[in-house]
Motif scaffolding. Sequence first.
Motif, PDB file in Angstrom:
ATOM      1  N   PHE A 205       2.322  13.165  -7.080  1.00  0.00           N
ATOM      2  CA  PHE A 205       2.096  11.975  -6.268  1.00  0.00           C
ATOM      3  C   PHE A 205       3.237  11.685  -5.315  1.00  0.00           C
ATOM      4  CE2 PHE A 205      -1.601  11.020  -8.757  1.00  0.00           C
ATOM      5  CZ  PHE A 205      -2.372  10.266  -7.888  1.00  0.00           C
ATOM      6  N   GLY A 206       4.420  12.222  -5.561  1.00  0.00           N
ATOM      7  CA  GLY A 206       5.510  12.033  -4.611  1.00  0.00           C
ATOM      8  C   GLY A 206       5.180  12.616  -3.259  1.00  0.00           C
ATOM      9  N   VAL A 207       4.662  13.850  -3.246  1.00  0.00           N
ATOM     10  CA  VAL A 207       4.255  14.483  -1.994  1.00  0.00           C
ATOM     11  C   VAL A 207       3.091  13.730  -1.362  1.00  0.00           C
ATOM     12  CG1 VAL A 207       3.159  16.559  -1.041  1.00  0.00           C
ATOM     13  CG2 VAL A 207       5.152  16.766  -2.529  1.00  0.00           C
ATOM     14  N   PHE A 208       2.174  13.266  -2.198  1.00  0.00           N
ATOM     15  CA  PHE A 208       1.038  12.491  -1.702  1.00  0.00           C
ATOM     16  C   PHE A 208       1.506  11.248  -0.948  1.00  0.00           C
ATOM     17  CE2 PHE A 208      -2.178   9.129  -2.944  1.00  0.00           C
ATOM     18  CZ  PHE A 208      -3.116   9.483  -1.990  1.00  0.00           C
ATOM     19  N   LEU A 209       2.452  10.509  -1.530  1.00  0.00           N
ATOM     20  CA  LEU A 209       2.922   9.277  -0.894  1.00  0.00           C
ATOM     21  C   LEU A 209       3.721   9.564   0.368  1.00  0.00           C
ATOM     22  CD1 LEU A 209       3.910   7.206  -4.042  1.00  0.00           C
ATOM     23  CD2 LEU A 209       1.843   7.043  -2.669  1.00  0.00           C
ATOM     24  N   ASP A 210       4.520  10.630   0.359  1.00  0.00           N
ATOM     25  CA  ASP A 210       5.236  11.004   1.580  1.00  0.00           C
ATOM     26  C   ASP A 210       4.260  11.329   2.702  1.00  0.00           C
ATOM     27  OD1 ASP A 210       7.653  10.683   0.306  1.00  0.00           O
ATOM     28  OD2 ASP A 210       7.963  12.835  -0.082  1.00  0.00           O
ATOM     29  N   ALA A 211       3.165  12.005   2.360  1.00  0.00           N
ATOM     30  CA  ALA A 211       2.166  12.347   3.367  1.00  0.00           C
ATOM     31  C   ALA A 211       1.470  11.101   3.895  1.00  0.00           C
ATOM     32  CB  ALA A 211       1.140  13.306   2.768  1.00  0.00           C
ATOM     33  N   ILE A 212       1.141  10.184   2.987  1.00  0.00           N
ATOM     34  CA  ILE A 212       0.463   8.960   3.418  1.00  0.00           C
ATOM     35  C   ILE A 212       1.361   8.139   4.334  1.00  0.00           C
ATOM     36  CG2 ILE A 212      -0.476   6.765   2.604  1.00  0.00           C
ATOM     37  CD1 ILE A 212      -2.276   9.285   2.206  1.00  0.00           C
ATOM     38  N   ALA A 213       2.663   8.132   4.046  1.00  0.00           N
ATOM     39  CA  ALA A 213       3.600   7.420   4.923  1.00  0.00           C
ATOM     40  C   ALA A 213       3.532   7.994   6.339  1.00  0.00           C
ATOM     41  CB  ALA A 213       5.016   7.514   4.366  1.00  0.00           C
ATOM     42  N   GLN A 214       3.408   9.313   6.466  1.00  0.00           N
ATOM     43  CA  GLN A 214       3.287   9.930   7.786  1.00  0.00           C
ATOM     44  C   GLN A 214       1.974   9.543   8.458  1.00  0.00           C
ATOM     45  OE1 GLN A 214       4.099  14.191   7.820  1.00  0.00           O
ATOM     46  NE2 GLN A 214       5.564  13.987   6.125  1.00  0.00           N
ATOM     47  N   ILE A 215       0.896   9.519   7.683  1.00  0.00           N
ATOM     48  CA  ILE A 215      -0.409   9.160   8.241  1.00  0.00           C
ATOM     49  C   ILE A 215      -0.416   7.704   8.701  1.00  0.00           C
ATOM     50  CG2 ILE A 215      -2.869   8.907   7.720  1.00  0.00           C
ATOM     51  CD1 ILE A 215      -2.456  11.208   5.676  1.00  0.00           C
ATOM     52  N   GLN A 219      -2.088   5.557  11.657  1.00  0.00           N
ATOM     53  CA  GLN A 219      -3.252   4.795  11.206  1.00  0.00           C
ATOM     54  C   GLN A 219      -2.814   3.741  10.184  1.00  0.00           C
ATOM     55  OE1 GLN A 219      -7.002   6.892  10.762  1.00  0.00           O
ATOM     56  NE2 GLN A 219      -5.968   8.843  11.126  1.00  0.00           N
ATOM     57  N   PRO A 220      -2.172   2.685  10.663  1.00  0.00           N
ATOM     58  CA  PRO A 220      -1.646   1.661   9.740  1.00  0.00           C
ATOM     59  C   PRO A 220      -2.726   0.872   9.015  1.00  0.00           C
ATOM     60  CG  PRO A 220      -1.430   0.953  12.020  1.00  0.00           C
ATOM     61  CD  PRO A 220      -1.866   2.376  12.066  1.00  0.00           C
ATOM     62  N   ASP A 221      -3.971   0.956   9.486  1.00  0.00           N
ATOM     63  CA  ASP A 221      -5.058   0.189   8.862  1.00  0.00           C
ATOM     64  C   ASP A 221      -5.776   0.968   7.765  1.00  0.00           C
ATOM     65  OD1 ASP A 221      -6.147   2.048  10.563  1.00  0.00           O
ATOM     66  OD2 ASP A 221      -7.737   0.727  11.314  1.00  0.00           O
ATOM     67  N   LEU A 222      -5.170   2.051   7.294  1.00  0.00           N
ATOM     68  CA  LEU A 222      -5.784   2.884   6.257  1.00  0.00           C
ATOM     69  C   LEU A 222      -5.325   2.426   4.881  1.00  0.00           C
ATOM     70  CD1 LEU A 222      -7.472   5.560   5.791  1.00  0.00           C
ATOM     71  CD2 LEU A 222      -5.246   6.711   5.646  1.00  0.00           C
ATOM     72  N   ASP A 223      -6.273   2.231   3.946  1.00  0.00           N
ATOM     73  CA  ASP A 223      -5.930   1.896   2.562  1.00  0.00           C
ATOM     74  C   ASP A 223      -5.817   3.166   1.725  1.00  0.00           C
ATOM     75  OD1 ASP A 223      -5.792  -0.882   2.752  1.00  0.00           O
ATOM     76  OD2 ASP A 223      -7.953  -1.125   2.477  1.00  0.00           O
ATOM     77  N   ILE A 224      -4.955   3.094   0.707  1.00  0.00           N
ATOM     78  CA  ILE A 224      -4.794   4.179  -0.256  1.00  0.00           C
ATOM     79  C   ILE A 224      -5.194   3.645  -1.626  1.00  0.00           C
ATOM     80  CG2 ILE A 224      -3.243   5.904  -1.224  1.00  0.00           C
ATOM     81  CD1 ILE A 224      -3.611   5.982   1.861  1.00  0.00           C
ATOM     82  N   VAL A 225      -6.112   4.320  -2.291  1.00  0.00           N
ATOM     83  CA  VAL A 225      -6.622   3.866  -3.587  1.00  0.00           C
ATOM     84  C   VAL A 225      -6.338   4.948  -4.629  1.00  0.00           C
ATOM     85  CG1 VAL A 225      -8.667   3.150  -4.897  1.00  0.00           C
ATOM     86  CG2 VAL A 225      -8.414   2.485  -2.488  1.00  0.00           C
ATOM     87  N   VAL A 226      -5.750   4.537  -5.758  1.00  0.00           N
ATOM     88  CA  VAL A 226      -5.470   5.454  -6.857  1.00  0.00           C
ATOM     89  C   VAL A 226      -6.178   4.943  -8.102  1.00  0.00           C
ATOM     90  CG1 VAL A 226      -3.708   6.491  -8.338  1.00  0.00           C
ATOM     91  CG2 VAL A 226      -3.240   6.116  -5.902  1.00  0.00           C
ATOM     92  N   ALA A 227      -7.021   5.766  -8.696  1.00  0.00           N
ATOM     93  CA  ALA A 227      -7.730   5.425  -9.931  1.00  0.00           C
ATOM     94  C   ALA A 227      -7.268   6.349 -11.048  1.00  0.00           C
ATOM     95  CB  ALA A 227      -9.240   5.558  -9.738  1.00  0.00           C
ATOM     96  N   GLY A 228      -7.194   5.813 -12.259  1.00  0.00           N
ATOM     97  CA  GLY A 228      -6.828   6.628 -13.415  1.00  0.00           C
ATOM     98  C   GLY A 228      -5.829   5.917 -14.298  1.00  0.00           C
ATOM     99  N   GLY A 229      -5.831   6.270 -15.579  1.00  0.00           N
ATOM    100  CA  GLY A 229      -4.921   5.661 -16.539  1.00  0.00           C
ATOM    101  C   GLY A 229      -3.576   6.349 -16.551  1.00  0.00           C
ATOM    102  N   ARG A 230      -2.591   5.683 -17.164  1.00  0.00           N
ATOM    103  CA  ARG A 230      -1.237   6.242 -17.235  1.00  0.00           C
ATOM    104  C   ARG A 230      -1.047   7.145 -18.453  1.00  0.00           C
ATOM    105  NH1 ARG A 230       2.740   4.340 -13.941  1.00  0.00           N
ATOM    106  NH2 ARG A 230       2.195   2.607 -12.590  1.00  0.00           N
ATOM    107  N   PHE A 231      -1.628   6.806 -19.597  1.00  0.00           N
ATOM    108  CA  PHE A 231      -1.535   7.624 -20.817  1.00  0.00           C
ATOM    109  C   PHE A 231      -0.088   7.963 -21.167  1.00  0.00           C
ATOM    110  CE2 PHE A 231      -5.648   8.630 -18.821  1.00  0.00           C
ATOM    111  CZ  PHE A 231      -6.485   8.157 -19.815  1.00  0.00           C
TER     112      PHE A 231
END
Length: 363
Positions: A205-215, A219-231
């Motif tokens: 998820f670190g790479v995922f968040l770095d990529a979303i920051a670039q996007i 596109q500042p009006d884009l939402d990011i949704v994460v589903a799933g438990g922590r376990f």
Amino acid sequence: MRVVIDGRFAGQTITGVQRYATEVVRGFDRLLAEDSASRRRYDLVLAVPPGTSVSFNLDHVQVQPVGHLTGHLWQQLELDRFSGRDLLLCLCNVGPLRRRNQIVTLHDASVFAHPAAYSRMFRTWYGMVQQQIGARALMVLTDSEFSRNELHRYLDIPLGRIRVVPLGGNHLESVVADRSILVRHGLGRRRFVLAVSSLAPHKNFGVFLDAIAQIHEDQPDLDIVVAGGRFERVFNSGRIPIPDAIQVGYVTDAELKALYQSAACFVYPSLYEGFGLPPLEAMACGCPVVLSSAASLPEVGKGAVLYFEPTNPASLAHAVSRVLNEPALAGLLQEQGRLRAAELTWDRCARQTFALVEQSLAS
């Protein structure tokens, strides 16, 4: 001939492992319904710990409460004793340590390949169990050729004793989407990118968040949704904050289907997977998939997804931006994804698994 199936999973929270076991057993039940010769030849028993409530209907697989214990002790002692000389089928990575006459599904070798992703207690137990099972079990099932090679590499299981049976992704087909999750979290007013996973480190998820920051720069009006438990008892999952995402937590199948159907695209950045069920679920629901090129994932996505280099945030950002900005590409991914998902069904998985059970009984 009696085949005993380890039903401990029936009382556990549904993750990918429990989903697989549930769908295989349900597939066995449908197979027996269609084949009277198999009904006469085989007696399939789902052995469950005392007090377990099985949430799915079975007409031809018998559900049998066994013993008085629970947890690992139930599996190691009472399940082993109950199954006696019969073939035992364990679908969830573990089985009785001393038993030889069993078929066990080992989904991957992640506790060896990525030990830091797991709590010390979990990786110590699972590592020991899988080593013992790999040495003793009659046959080992796994989900992909990648996992087959990993199990051979880390556990030294002969390749001839490991069989590959891909999973299915059509379990959401009959589920009615629950769109109330969109209302509760304020989703739908803007486009959103969806990720579904635990937050274990190897999920990347670190790479995922770095990529979303670039996007977000474009596109500042884009939402990011994460589903799933922590376990937390399984994964060392508390290390990765997700400050810019809408975290919806553990969701029902109906809520998950609504998320897949509403997302602009689904992103799966994982570094290590034995199969990767969420991308297949997303494809089955018509959601364009942006997929890591690591591990087994190209076996699942084949030519129906857009791949990226999982250690490169810019590669992921570019892939997501293409899906968001190119409607023709998004439409093609939806079409190809549905076709790919139709090739990998739970009936296919159950029939292949049952054929291997028959083969073991005949040998």
